[in-house]
Design a protein around this motif. Structure first.
Motif, PDB file in Angstrom:
ATOM      1  N   MET A   1       0.844  -1.195   0.000  1.00 56.54           N
ATOM      2  CA  MET A   1       0.000   0.000   0.000  1.00 56.54           C
ATOM      3  C   MET A   1       0.877   1.242   0.000  1.00 56.54           C
ATOM      4  SD  MET A   1      -3.186  -0.799   2.526  1.00 56.54           S
ATOM      5  CE  MET A   1      -2.150  -0.854   3.987  1.00 56.54           C
ATOM      6  N   ALA A   2       0.448   2.238  -0.764  1.00 50.21           N
ATOM      7  CA  ALA A   2       1.206   3.486  -0.839  1.00 50.21           C
ATOM      8  C   ALA A   2       0.236   4.658  -0.762  1.00 50.21           C
ATOM      9  CB  ALA A   2       2.003   3.541  -2.137  1.00 50.21           C
ATOM     10  N   ILE A   3       0.734   5.757  -0.236  1.00 48.38           N
ATOM     11  CA  ILE A   3      -0.051   6.991  -0.155  1.00 48.38           C
ATOM     12  C   ILE A   3       0.486   7.963  -1.191  1.00 48.38           C
ATOM     13  CG2 ILE A   3      -0.833   8.874   1.319  1.00 48.38           C
ATOM     14  CD1 ILE A   3      -1.814   6.041   2.135  1.00 48.38           C
ATOM     15  N   LEU A   4      -0.381   8.436  -2.064  1.00 42.82           N
ATOM     16  CA  LEU A   4      -0.022   9.458  -3.037  1.00 42.82           C
ATOM     17  C   LEU A   4      -0.075  10.810  -2.346  1.00 42.82           C
ATOM     18  CD1 LEU A   4       0.476  10.424  -5.987  1.00 42.82           C
ATOM     19  CD2 LEU A   4      -2.026  10.491  -6.252  1.00 42.82           C
ATOM     20  N   VAL A   5       1.026  11.557  -2.409  1.00 49.05           N
ATOM     21  CA  VAL A   5       1.062  12.903  -1.833  1.00 49.05           C
ATOM     22  C   VAL A   5       1.352  13.880  -2.964  1.00 49.05           C
ATOM     23  CG1 VAL A   5       2.066  14.439  -0.111  1.00 49.05           C
ATOM     24  CG2 VAL A   5       1.902  11.983   0.361  1.00 49.05           C
ATOM     25  N   THR A   6       0.328  14.594  -3.388  1.00 50.45           N
ATOM     26  CA  THR A   6       0.505  15.575  -4.461  1.00 50.45           C
ATOM     27  C   THR A   6       0.968  16.897  -3.854  1.00 50.45           C
ATOM     28  OG1 THR A   6      -1.787  16.333  -4.365  1.00 50.45           O
ATOM     29  CG2 THR A   6      -1.314  14.447  -5.779  1.00 50.45           C
ATOM     30  N   GLY A   7       1.898  17.551  -4.541  1.00 47.45           N
ATOM     31  CA  GLY A   7       2.520  18.731  -3.947  1.00 47.45           C
ATOM     32  C   GLY A   7       3.392  18.351  -2.759  1.00 47.45           C
ATOM     33  N   GLY A   8       3.951  17.147  -2.802  1.00 47.67           N
ATOM     34  CA  GLY A   8       4.651  16.604  -1.638  1.00 47.67           C
ATOM     35  C   GLY A   8       6.023  17.188  -1.368  1.00 47.67           C
ATOM     36  N   LEU A   9       6.539  18.026  -2.264  1.00 49.58           N
ATOM     37  CA  LEU A   9       7.798  18.726  -1.990  1.00 49.58           C
ATOM     38  C   LEU A   9       7.557  20.175  -1.574  1.00 49.58           C
ATOM     39  CD1 LEU A   9      10.281  17.403  -4.718  1.00 49.58           C
ATOM     40  CD2 LEU A   9       9.766  16.503  -2.439  1.00 49.58           C
ATOM     41  N   GLY A  10       6.290  20.562  -1.499  1.00 49.51           N
ATOM     42  CA  GLY A  10       5.956  21.905  -1.040  1.00 49.51           C
ATOM     43  C   GLY A  10       6.084  22.020   0.463  1.00 49.51           C
ATOM     44  N   TYR A  11       5.641  23.144   0.990  1.00 50.60           N
ATOM     45  CA  TYR A  11       5.855  23.470   2.403  1.00 50.60           C
ATOM     46  C   TYR A  11       5.183  22.456   3.336  1.00 50.60           C
ATOM     47  CZ  TYR A  11       5.576  26.255   6.715  1.00 50.60           C
ATOM     48  OH  TYR A  11       5.645  26.697   8.015  1.00 50.60           O
ATOM     49  N   ILE A  12       3.870  22.411   3.319  1.00 55.44           N
ATOM     50  CA  ILE A  12       3.163  21.495   4.216  1.00 55.44           C
ATOM     51  C   ILE A  12       3.318  20.062   3.728  1.00 55.44           C
ATOM     52  CG2 ILE A  12       0.967  21.007   5.369  1.00 55.44           C
ATOM     53  CD1 ILE A  12       0.123  23.885   4.614  1.00 55.44           C
ATOM     54  N   GLY A  13       3.344  19.881   2.419  1.00 57.97           N
ATOM     55  CA  GLY A  13       3.486  18.549   1.854  1.00 57.97           C
ATOM     56  C   GLY A  13       4.761  17.851   2.296  1.00 57.97           C
ATOM     57  N   SER A  14       5.890  18.551   2.266  1.00 58.58           N
ATOM     58  CA  SER A  14       7.165  17.925   2.624  1.00 58.58           C
ATOM     59  C   SER A  14       7.193  17.514   4.094  1.00 58.58           C
ATOM     60  CB  SER A  14       8.329  18.869   2.312  1.00 58.58           C
ATOM     61  OG  SER A  14       8.229  20.080   3.046  1.00 58.58           O
ATOM     62  N   HIS A  15       6.629  18.347   4.960  1.00 58.93           N
ATOM     63  CA  HIS A  15       6.577  17.989   6.384  1.00 58.93           C
ATOM     64  C   HIS A  15       5.657  16.788   6.610  1.00 58.93           C
ATOM     65  CE1 HIS A  15       8.313  22.031   6.750  1.00 58.93           C
ATOM     66  NE2 HIS A  15       8.776  21.628   7.907  1.00 58.93           N
ATOM     67  N   THR A  16       4.580  16.718   5.845  1.00 61.07           N
ATOM     68  CA  THR A  16       3.667  15.586   5.978  1.00 61.07           C
ATOM     69  C   THR A  16       4.300  14.304   5.449  1.00 61.07           C
ATOM     70  OG1 THR A  16       1.757  17.067   5.823  1.00 61.07           O
ATOM     71  CG2 THR A  16       1.363  14.733   5.398  1.00 61.07           C
ATOM     72  N   VAL A  17       5.059  14.410   4.361  1.00 61.95           N
ATOM     73  CA  VAL A  17       5.783  13.240   3.853  1.00 61.95           C
ATOM     74  C   VAL A  17       6.728  12.692   4.923  1.00 61.95           C
ATOM     75  CG1 VAL A  17       7.558  12.498   2.209  1.00 61.95           C
ATOM     76  CG2 VAL A  17       5.590  13.818   1.403  1.00 61.95           C
ATOM     77  N   VAL A  18       7.428  13.581   5.623  1.00 60.53           N
ATOM     78  CA  VAL A  18       8.323  13.148   6.703  1.00 60.53           C
ATOM     79  C   VAL A  18       7.547  12.366   7.761  1.00 60.53           C
ATOM     80  CG1 VAL A  18       9.698  13.984   8.665  1.00 60.53           C
ATOM     81  CG2 VAL A  18      10.091  14.908   6.370  1.00 60.53           C
ATOM     82  N   GLU A  19       6.395  12.885   8.175  1.00 62.85           N
ATOM     83  CA  GLU A  19       5.607  12.209   9.205  1.00 62.85           C
ATOM     84  C   GLU A  19       5.052  10.879   8.705  1.00 62.85           C
ATOM     85  OE1 GLU A  19       5.603  13.162  12.340  1.00 62.85           O
ATOM     86  OE2 GLU A  19       6.871  14.843  11.717  1.00 62.85           O
ATOM     87  N   LEU A  20       4.653  10.807   7.452  1.00 61.18           N
ATOM     88  CA  LEU A  20       4.170   9.549   6.879  1.00 61.18           C
ATOM     89  C   LEU A  20       5.287   8.496   6.863  1.00 61.18           C
ATOM     90  CD1 LEU A  20       2.093  10.913   3.859  1.00 61.18           C
ATOM     91  CD2 LEU A  20       1.158   9.654   5.808  1.00 61.18           C
ATOM     92  N   LEU A  21       6.473   8.897   6.413  1.00 61.73           N
ATOM     93  CA  LEU A  21       7.603   7.971   6.374  1.00 61.73           C
ATOM     94  C   LEU A  21       7.984   7.521   7.781  1.00 61.73           C
ATOM     95  CD1 LEU A  21       9.779   9.723   3.638  1.00 61.73           C
ATOM     96  CD2 LEU A  21       8.516   7.580   3.388  1.00 61.73           C
ATOM     97  N   ASN A  22       7.934   8.448   8.729  1.00 53.45           N
ATOM     98  CA  ASN A  22       8.244   8.093  10.121  1.00 53.45           C
ATOM     99  C   ASN A  22       7.223   7.121  10.705  1.00 53.45           C
ATOM    100  OD1 ASN A  22      10.565   9.643  10.196  1.00 53.45           O
ATOM    101  ND2 ASN A  22       9.573  11.420  11.159  1.00 53.45           N
ATOM    102  N   ASN A  23       6.027   7.096  10.104  1.00 55.69           N
ATOM    103  CA  ASN A  23       4.982   6.157  10.542  1.00 55.69           C
ATOM    104  C   ASN A  23       4.879   4.946   9.617  1.00 55.69           C
ATOM    105  OD1 ASN A  23       3.055   7.212  12.911  1.00 55.69           O
ATOM    106  ND2 ASN A  23       3.895   8.982  11.816  1.00 55.69           N
ATOM    107  N   ASN A  24       5.935   4.730   8.828  1.00 55.12           N
ATOM    108  CA  ASN A  24       6.090   3.512   8.011  1.00 55.12           C
ATOM    109  C   ASN A  24       5.097   3.386   6.859  1.00 55.12           C
ATOM    110  OD1 ASN A  24       8.325   2.505   9.575  1.00 55.12           O
ATOM    111  ND2 ASN A  24       6.843   1.943  11.160  1.00 55.12           N
TER     112      ASN A  24
END
Length: 340
Positions: free
Chosen positions: A1-24
């Motif tokens: 399973m994967a989560i698509l994060v659009t705009g994932g290198l933007g301001y809020i997106g990049s921080h959310t990607v970090v939290e998603l990765l930290n939660n496996n």
């Protein structure tokens, strides 16, 4: 399973990607780099020790988006992809409607065709317009937003509500107040292009000497010091709320439409001048400023009632304004060192 994060290198997106990765979670990013930079991808990997999949293209390119869904078992989406400057939206309304709505619709077409659920929408407190009462809770009546940007967020919510009802899907509408700050590592933060539209990056650049003076848009509002009041939420706290909202959707095994709506803020309003003074105190720097005329599309006051998010997501923002503003200055130092 994967989560698509659009705009994932933007301001809020990049921080959310970090939290998603930290939660496996596995993360697939689509970002056209119109409001972000490629080095953020490397920094996300340095922070987390994990490398998300990255596709650099515009979501309006439907054929490329379909290829992403073909290549990955997407189980949900957090949609940050949107143009977001209030002032610019007034000058370029057609561009904002096209970019913010067509990209959303293209993702939903893939979700519809492939039977995917779990959609989180990056919305905004601008959907409330100038609310009649404070604090603003999720039952506060929506008004016509003051800006085209706000209208695209309100329209996006309506599209997603209809989508969830028609196809029995699960959707979460997250209405942010004003995100500020940077990651504690100082490796990701807000990267405004040109003159910043948001207050805190402008404060940061002025303190650093990049800008001569901070422009404060109006000191004649009916507030305590005459400047506009907003609810400033630390971006890492905000990112964690997305993970909590995603978990809630994914744990819901019912086959009925779910439309969660959450205000994400601190529950406290701060004026523009209060933010400037807090930045000066937190970082022991001076921020020269000038008072200008009010800016079209701005409202007087907005701060959140966050009780629903606390109760249903077991989430709250507990980072102080001063703590958040310290991370901004560390981010500015990082950017200066990176560019020299």
């Amino acid at each position: 399973m994967a989560i698509l994060v659009t705009g994932g290198l933007g301001y809020i997106g990049s921080h959310t990607v970090v939290e998603l990765l930290n939660n496996n979670y596995e993360v697939v990013i689509v970002d056209d780099l119109s409001n972000s930079e490629k080095f953020i991808l490397k920094n996300i990997e340095e922070i987390t020790g994990k490398k998300p999949v990255f596709y650099p293209f515009d979501l309006k390119r439907k054929e490329l988006l379909a290829q992403v869904f073909d290549a990955h078992p997407i189980d949900g989406c957090i949609n940050f992809a949107a143009s977001k400057a209030v002032g610019e939206s007034q000058l370029k309304p057609v561009d904002y409607y096209e970019n913010n709505l067509f990209s959303l619709i293209n993702i939903l077409q893939e979700f519809k065709q492939r039977g995917i659920s779990n959609f989180i929408f990056s919305s905004s407190c601008t959907v409330y317009g100038q609310a009649d009462q404070m604090p603003i809770d999720e039952n506060t009546p929506l008004k016509m937003p003051e800006s085209v940007y706000g209208k695209t967020k309100q329209m996006g919510e309506e599209i997603l509500t209809d989508f969830a009802k028609a196809y029995h899907r699960k959707v979460s509408l997250l209405r942010y107040f004003n995100p500020i700050g940077a990651h504690p590592s100082a490796k990701i933060g807000e990267l405004p292009i040109g003159i910043p539209n948001n207050l805190v990056p402008y404060v940061m650049q002025t303190a650093a000497g990049v800008r001569e003076k901070l422009s404060i848009w109006g000191d004649d509002y009916p507030t305590e010091d005459g400047t506009a009041v907003r609810d400033y939420i630390y971006v890492v706290d905000l990112a964690k709320a997305h993970v909590a909202a995603l978990k809630k959707l994914m744990e819901d095994e019912s086959n009925v439409a779910t439309i969660d709506i959450f205000n994400l803020g601190t529950g406290k309003g701060s004026s523009v001048l209060e933010v400037v003074k807090a930045f000066e105190t937190a970082n022991d720097v001076k921020v020269p400023y000038q008072i200008c005329d009010r800016r079209e599309g701005d409202i007087t006051i907005a701060f959140a009632n966050v009780d629903k998010a606390k109760e249903e997501l077991q989430w709250k923002s507990d980072t102080s304004l001063e703590e958040a503003l310290k991370t901004v200055w560390e981010w500015q130092k990082y950017l200066k060192n990176r560019n020299t």
